[in-house]
Design a protein around this motif. Structure first.
Motif, PDB file in Angstrom:
ATOM      1  N   ASP A  98      -3.797  -9.897 -13.995  1.00  0.00           N
ATOM      2  CA  ASP A  98      -3.379  -8.797 -14.870  1.00  0.00           C
ATOM      3  C   ASP A  98      -4.221  -8.770 -16.142  1.00  0.00           C
ATOM      4  O   ASP A  98      -4.772  -7.735 -16.502  1.00  0.00           O
ATOM      5  CB  ASP A  98      -1.898  -8.919 -15.221  1.00  0.00           C
ATOM      6  N   ILE A  99      -4.289  -9.904 -16.842  1.00  0.00           N
ATOM      7  CA  ILE A  99      -5.075  -9.991 -18.075  1.00  0.00           C
ATOM      8  C   ILE A  99      -5.916 -11.256 -18.022  1.00  0.00           C
ATOM      9  O   ILE A  99      -5.391 -12.360 -17.867  1.00  0.00           O
ATOM     10  CB  ILE A  99      -4.176 -10.030 -19.330  1.00  0.00           C
ATOM     11  N   LEU A 100      -7.212 -11.081 -18.169  1.00  0.00           N
ATOM     12  CA  LEU A 100      -8.135 -12.212 -18.252  1.00  0.00           C
ATOM     13  C   LEU A 100      -8.572 -12.335 -19.700  1.00  0.00           C
ATOM     14  O   LEU A 100      -9.209 -11.423 -20.247  1.00  0.00           O
ATOM     15  CB  LEU A 100      -9.344 -11.984 -17.351  1.00  0.00           C
ATOM     16  N   LYS A 101      -8.225 -13.437 -20.352  1.00  0.00           N
ATOM     17  CA  LYS A 101      -8.619 -13.681 -21.745  1.00  0.00           C
ATOM     18  C   LYS A 101      -9.795 -14.645 -21.727  1.00  0.00           C
ATOM     19  O   LYS A 101      -9.715 -15.712 -21.134  1.00  0.00           O
ATOM     20  CB  LYS A 101      -7.441 -14.286 -22.533  1.00  0.00           C
ATOM     21  N   ILE A 102     -10.887 -14.242 -22.349  1.00  0.00           N
ATOM     22  CA  ILE A 102     -12.087 -15.082 -22.411  1.00  0.00           C
ATOM     23  C   ILE A 102     -12.423 -15.347 -23.874  1.00  0.00           C
ATOM     24  O   ILE A 102     -12.632 -14.416 -24.646  1.00  0.00           O
ATOM     25  CB  ILE A 102     -13.290 -14.402 -21.720  1.00  0.00           C
ATOM     26  N   ASP A 103     -12.475 -16.623 -24.236  1.00  0.00           N
ATOM     27  CA  ASP A 103     -12.835 -17.052 -25.590  1.00  0.00           C
ATOM     28  C   ASP A 103     -13.679 -18.305 -25.429  1.00  0.00           C
ATOM     29  O   ASP A 103     -13.174 -19.418 -25.451  1.00  0.00           O
ATOM     30  CB  ASP A 103     -11.566 -17.325 -26.413  1.00  0.00           C
ATOM     31  N   THR A 104     -14.974 -18.109 -25.192  1.00  0.00           N
ATOM     32  CA  THR A 104     -15.838 -19.224 -24.793  1.00  0.00           C
ATOM     33  C   THR A 104     -16.983 -19.497 -25.757  1.00  0.00           C
ATOM     34  O   THR A 104     -17.961 -20.147 -25.388  1.00  0.00           O
ATOM     35  CB  THR A 104     -16.391 -18.967 -23.378  1.00  0.00           C
ATOM     36  N   GLN A 105     -16.895 -18.998 -26.961  1.00  0.00           N
ATOM     37  CA  GLN A 105     -17.894 -19.275 -27.995  1.00  0.00           C
ATOM     38  C   GLN A 105     -19.318 -19.024 -27.519  1.00  0.00           C
ATOM     39  O   GLN A 105     -20.194 -19.875 -27.640  1.00  0.00           O
ATOM     40  CB  GLN A 105     -17.756 -20.720 -28.506  1.00  0.00           C
ATOM     41  N   GLY A 106     -19.552 -17.830 -26.957  1.00  0.00           N
ATOM     42  CA  GLY A 106     -20.908 -17.435 -26.604  1.00  0.00           C
ATOM     43  C   GLY A 106     -21.229 -17.402 -25.128  1.00  0.00           C
ATOM     44  O   GLY A 106     -22.336 -17.026 -24.757  1.00  0.00           O
ATOM     45  N   SER A 107     -20.294 -17.781 -24.263  1.00  0.00           N
ATOM     46  CA  SER A 107     -20.551 -17.812 -22.820  1.00  0.00           C
ATOM     47  C   SER A 107     -19.786 -16.733 -22.056  1.00  0.00           C
ATOM     48  O   SER A 107     -19.623 -16.828 -20.842  1.00  0.00           O
ATOM     49  CB  SER A 107     -20.165 -19.186 -22.256  1.00  0.00           C
TER      50      SER A 107
END
Length: 177
Positions: free
Chosen positions: A76-85
Motif C-alpha cells: 500500500d505505502i512504500l516509505k524510502i529513507d535511505t540517505q541518497g540510495s
C-alpha cells in the motif's frame, strides 16, 4: 518494536543482490552507503572527539527478491529513507513497479549537500516515470542556499490512483480533511 504484524530484518535493499560497504556515523541520521561530503554542514552532526564513522560490509537484496521470498504481492505505502540510495531501492523493485504492485511511494530526498555520489532527483524520476508513477506531492519548500541540510518528502502514486486524482480535478472536487 513488539507487534504481531511487524517483521524486523537485518538487511538493506538496493538495485542488486550484493555485499556493500555501509558508512555508520556516530549520528545515525547520516549513515548511508555513501560517505558524507567533506566540509558539509552534515559534518556538524558528528560527535566531537570521536572517530566520525566506521564501515561494514552488509547484505543487500532487491525489493523484488524480498517480496518474492516473503510472499508479498502488494504494497500500500512504500516509505524510502535511505540517505541518497532512493533510486537504487526503486531500481531493485522493477517487477513490483512494472506490475503496479505498489500503490503509493513516499520517499525522503535530500536536496542539500550531504553524501558523495548520492542519487539525484533525475535518477528517481527516471525509474518511476518508466513505470507510469506520477509525482503528486512535495513536502514544504526551501532551498539549499539558506539551509544546506535541506531535505523534503516526495509522494508518487501508481497510474490508476493518479487517474482518479485527475478525474477529481476535472470535476473540480477537493478532498475535505
Amino acid at each position: 518494536i513488539k507487534a504481531e504484524n511487524v517483521i524486523k530484518n537485518n538487511v538493506a535493499v538496493g538495485s542488486v543482490t550484493e555485499k556493500r560497504k555501509f558508512y555508520f556515523y556516530n549520528s545515525h541520521r547520516i549513515s548511508s552507503f555513501y560517505p558524507v561530503v567533506d566540509g558539509s554542514k552534515y559534518q556538524r552532526l558528528k560527535v566531537k572527539d570521536k572517530k566520525d564513522f566506521y564501515t561494514k560490509d552488509i547484505n543487500v537484496i532487491t525489493l523484488d527478491e524480498y517480496c518474492e521470498k516473503n510472499h508479498i504481492n502488494n504494497i500500500d505505502i512504500l516509505k524510502i529513507d535511505t540517505q541518497g540510495s532512493e533510486a537504487e531501492v526503486l531500481a531493485g523493485a522493477k517487477q513490483l513497479l512494472k506490475d503496479q504492485s505498489i500503490k503509493i511511494i513516499d520517499l525522503e530526498y535530500i536536496l542539500g549537500i550531504a553524501h558523495n555520489n548520492a542519487n539525484s532527483l533525475y535518477d528517481i524520476e527516471n525509474v518511476l516515470n518508466n513505470y507510469n508513477y506520477k509525482l503528486i506531492a512535495i513536502e514544504s519548500s526551501g532551498n539549499i542556499v539558506s539551509f544546506s541540510r535541506y531535505q523534503t518528502n516526495l509522494m508518487y502514486v501508481r497510474k490508476d490512483i493518479y487517474n482518479k486524482i485527475k478525474l477529481m480535478h476535472e470535476v473540480d472536487t477537493d478532498l475535505k480533511y
